[in-house]
Design a protein around this motif. Structure first.
Motif, mmCIF file in Angstrom:
data_model
loop_
_atom_site.group_PDB
_atom_site.id
_atom_site.type_symbol
_atom_site.label_atom_id
_atom_site.label_comp_id
_atom_site.label_asym_id
_atom_site.label_seq_id
_atom_site.Cartn_x
_atom_site.Cartn_y
_atom_site.Cartn_z
ATOM 1 N N VAL A 259 0.854 -1.183 0.000
ATOM 2 C CA VAL A 259 0.000 0.000 0.000
ATOM 3 C C VAL A 259 0.894 1.237 0.000
ATOM 4 O O VAL A 259 2.085 1.164 0.305
ATOM 5 C CB VAL A 259 -0.956 0.038 1.212
ATOM 6 N N THR A 260 0.320 2.375 -0.342
ATOM 7 C CA THR A 260 1.060 3.634 -0.377
ATOM 8 C C THR A 260 0.394 4.636 0.546
ATOM 9 O O THR A 260 -0.814 4.875 0.454
ATOM 10 C CB THR A 260 1.111 4.212 -1.801
ATOM 11 N N ASN A 261 1.185 5.211 1.430
ATOM 12 C CA ASN A 261 0.716 6.268 2.325
ATOM 13 C C ASN A 261 1.267 7.601 1.826
ATOM 14 O O ASN A 261 2.476 7.736 1.615
ATOM 15 C CB ASN A 261 1.198 6.019 3.749
ATOM 16 N N LEU A 262 0.396 8.565 1.650
ATOM 17 C CA LEU A 262 0.797 9.881 1.160
ATOM 18 C C LEU A 262 0.911 10.853 2.325
ATOM 19 O O LEU A 262 0.025 10.924 3.185
ATOM 20 C CB LEU A 262 -0.238 10.398 0.158
ATOM 21 N N TYR A 263 2.018 11.606 2.356
ATOM 22 C CA TYR A 263 2.241 12.602 3.405
ATOM 23 C C TYR A 263 2.693 13.918 2.783
ATOM 24 O O TYR A 263 3.279 13.948 1.691
ATOM 25 C CB TYR A 263 3.320 12.131 4.386
ATOM 26 N N TYR A 264 2.440 15.000 3.536
ATOM 27 C CA TYR A 264 2.937 16.326 3.175
ATOM 28 C C TYR A 264 3.764 16.854 4.343
ATOM 29 O O TYR A 264 3.329 16.812 5.496
ATOM 30 C CB TYR A 264 1.788 17.300 2.900
ATOM 31 N N ILE A 265 4.946 17.346 4.046
ATOM 32 C CA ILE A 265 5.757 18.050 5.045
ATOM 33 C C ILE A 265 5.773 19.518 4.671
ATOM 34 O O ILE A 265 6.196 19.898 3.576
ATOM 35 C CB ILE A 265 7.190 17.498 5.096
#
Length: 272
Positions: A259-265
């Protein structure tokens, strides 16, 4: 007879994730904000990348504020060299766990509702960070700008969703979403955090796609129902686990279900 719910959000026990009630329920069961499913990751992990940015922003004379600190594990790992590290959270049980585990006296953990003001002096912190917690720099909220020193560093990690095929495999659990569009996503984050009115300079948004491999079929359900009631989880396990197992084993890799987890920094700086 117990009613079956193919859509988990239709269940009467469903609590919106990241609401006050959701955090309280999570704290009541575990006493901490920690993921209970089993998985492994490709490096680098988003939280490690964020932690490294945080550690690089801290000097031996730095005072650091972590907003929405949970049970304090993130500060324990990444803020050890700070002169003072303060974690705040709205959930008393998280703060109690954090104070029991704090590694040194330079750490403080305080129960605070960040939306009702902060109990700190003006220009007190060199760094203000939040790992999936509240954002203190909205246009109509002056508290973040009040407590950070001129020229201070702001770091914020936001979870942007999970997919990587998970939504296609389990559309009744994970609502399908449009194909990812970088420009649209960046604009959404800027609008959601009200970055133009934040008063910060040198703002940057970094997108991180994190690859995770779920170890067992039940981890698909544990990930989705994290923070929900035991009664809801037990009902879904009875009704859905067999179907989940069939799909999981059909698509699993040697490392697990990918699975792919998307994050923003988001990073920025207070005006000097």
């Amino acid at each position: 007879m117990t009613r079956s719910f193919s859509n988990p959000m239709q269940h009467p026990d469903w609590i919106d994730p990241h609401s006050r009630a959701w955090y309280e329920q999570l704290a009541g069961e575990y006493g901490e904000y920690a993921y209970p499913w089993k998985s492994e990751f490709e490096e680098p992990r988003a939280e490690d990348t964020f932690g490294q940015l945080l550690a690089a922003s801290i000097g031996e004379n730095s005072r650091l504020l972590d907003v929405g600190c949970g049970h304090g594990d993130f500060l324990h790992r990444w803020a050890i060299k700070a002169k003072e590290a303060v974690g705040i959270d709205i959930v008393d049980a998280f703060i109690a766990t954090a104070n029991r585990r704090k590694p040194q006296q330079s750490y403080r953990f305080i129960a605070v509702n960040a939306n009702e003001g902060l109990p700190f002096e003006d220009d007190y912190f060199d760094v203000v960070c939040s790992k999936k917690g509240p954002w203190l720099f909205r246009e109509n909220n002056r508290e973040g700008r009040r407590v950070i020193k001129p020229g201070g560093t702001v770091l914020h990690l936001m979870h942007g969703g999970t997919d990587g095929g998970l939504r296609a495999l389990f559309p009744d659990l994970y609502t399908p979403v449009p194909a990812f569009d970088t420009n649209r996503s960046l604009q959404h984050i800027a609008n959601h955090l009200e970055l133009p009115g934040s008063g910060l300079s040198d703002i940057e948004i970094r997108i991180i796609e994190e690859t995770e491999y779920l170890s067992r079929p039940v981890d698909v359900l544990i990930k989705k129902y994290f923070g929900q009631s035991r009664r809801l989880r037990e009902q879904v396990w009875r009704e859905r686990l067999k179907d989940i197992e069939e799909i999981f084993h059909k698509h699993v890799t040697s490392r697990g279900l990918k699975v792919t987890n998307l994050y923003y920094i988001v990073t920025g700086r207070a005006p000097a």
